[in-house]
Write a protein that holds these residues in place. Sequence first.
Motif, PDB file in Angstrom:
ATOM      1  N   MET A  59       0.867  -1.179   0.000  1.00 51.38           N
ATOM      2  CA  MET A  59       0.000   0.000   0.000  1.00 51.38           C
ATOM      3  C   MET A  59       0.901   1.225   0.000  1.00 51.38           C
ATOM      4  O   MET A  59       1.869   1.268   0.762  1.00 51.38           O
ATOM      5  N   THR A  60       0.567   2.201  -0.834  1.00 52.48           N
ATOM      6  CA  THR A  60       1.389   3.405  -0.897  1.00 52.48           C
ATOM      7  C   THR A  60       0.512   4.649  -0.875  1.00 52.48           C
ATOM      8  O   THR A  60      -0.694   4.579  -1.109  1.00 52.48           O
ATOM      9  N   ASP A  61       1.150   5.776  -0.619  1.00 46.75           N
ATOM     10  CA  ASP A  61       0.423   7.045  -0.578  1.00 46.75           C
ATOM     11  C   ASP A  61       0.042   7.570  -1.956  1.00 46.75           C
ATOM     12  O   ASP A  61      -0.627   8.601  -2.053  1.00 46.75           O
ATOM     13  N   GLN A  87       3.057   7.263   4.361  1.00 47.62           N
ATOM     14  CA  GLN A  87       3.142   8.121   5.540  1.00 47.62           C
ATOM     15  C   GLN A  87       1.780   8.301   6.228  1.00 47.62           C
ATOM     16  O   GLN A  87       1.692   8.996   7.237  1.00 47.62           O
ATOM     17  N   VAL A  88       0.727   7.707   5.644  1.00 51.39           N
ATOM     18  CA  VAL A  88      -0.618   7.813   6.220  1.00 51.39           C
ATOM     19  C   VAL A  88      -1.209   6.415   6.399  1.00 51.39           C
ATOM     20  O   VAL A  88      -0.750   5.452   5.785  1.00 51.39           O
ATOM     21  N   MET A  89      -2.228   6.323   7.236  1.00 53.55           N
ATOM     22  CA  MET A  89      -2.940   5.070   7.474  1.00 53.55           C
ATOM     23  C   MET A  89      -3.573   4.590   6.165  1.00 53.55           C
ATOM     24  O   MET A  89      -4.060   5.394   5.369  1.00 53.55           O
ATOM     25  N   ALA A 124      -1.017   0.976   9.855  1.00 54.61           N
ATOM     26  CA  ALA A 124      -0.405   2.278  10.144  1.00 54.61           C
ATOM     27  C   ALA A 124       0.809   2.490   9.238  1.00 54.61           C
ATOM     28  O   ALA A 124       1.382   1.524   8.713  1.00 54.61           O
ATOM     29  N   PRO A 125       1.209   3.736   9.045  1.00 49.10           N
ATOM     30  CA  PRO A 125       2.378   4.031   8.202  1.00 49.10           C
ATOM     31  C   PRO A 125       3.608   3.240   8.638  1.00 49.10           C
ATOM     32  O   PRO A 125       3.916   3.152   9.831  1.00 49.10           O
ATOM     33  N   GLY A 126       4.271   2.623   7.675  1.00 51.18           N
ATOM     34  CA  GLY A 126       5.486   1.871   7.942  1.00 51.18           C
ATOM     35  C   GLY A 126       5.269   0.530   8.620  1.00 51.18           C
ATOM     36  O   GLY A 126       6.224  -0.155   8.961  1.00 51.18           O
ATOM     37  N   CYS A 145      -9.217   0.561  -0.007  1.00 51.63           N
ATOM     38  CA  CYS A 145      -8.965   1.360   1.181  1.00 51.63           C
ATOM     39  C   CYS A 145     -10.140   2.322   1.269  1.00 51.63           C
ATOM     40  O   CYS A 145     -10.363   3.125   0.358  1.00 51.63           O
ATOM     41  N   LEU A 146     -10.906   2.221   2.338  1.00 50.17           N
ATOM     42  CA  LEU A 146     -12.131   3.009   2.467  1.00 50.17           C
ATOM     43  C   LEU A 146     -11.979   4.239   3.348  1.00 50.17           C
ATOM     44  O   LEU A 146     -12.966   4.904   3.663  1.00 50.17           O
TER      45      LEU A 146
END
Length: 164
Positions: A59-61, A87-89, A124-126, A145-146
């Motif tokens: 999953m990526t931003d 960097q985000v959920m 969570a990020p990372g 991703c909702l």
Amino acid sequence: MTKSALAFTLAGLLLAPAATIAHGDRHHGGHSGPVVMEQKPWGIAGEARAVKRTIEVKMTDNMRFTPSEIEVRQGETIRFIHHNSGQVMHEFVLGTRKELEEHAELMKKFPDMEHDEPYMAHVAPGKTAEMIWHFNRVGEFEFACLLPGHFEAGMVGKIRVVRR
């Protein structure tokens, strides 16, 4: 979902916070209690001892999943390992297009809605999360991703369950 069904669902969510985990609080994808074995159109929660294959999903931003298309055989129990390199959920939610769209709309209205279903992984990020799912029904389903804005940005993938 009818308005009365929506109201009932929301009431249940508000009355049972101890049985749920907030989107932002979970980073390993595990469940807080026993997994509810509820048949869904896209399958049922799987058991670790039945896993035959592991599929890693990134999953990526940029609001994408890799891979974005997955094929499994009917009867397979898959261990999904979700990696959030952003960097985000992010989350991975299995379902039909209709159910994912309805849930995405609900998430816009209630972005802090708490829930913990075996067909959802919040990452969570990372961090990394795991989910085990048994695909016992043939068909074409989706994962998404909702979180507000992510679904609309195209963070959706396809999963095809083919006959053995």
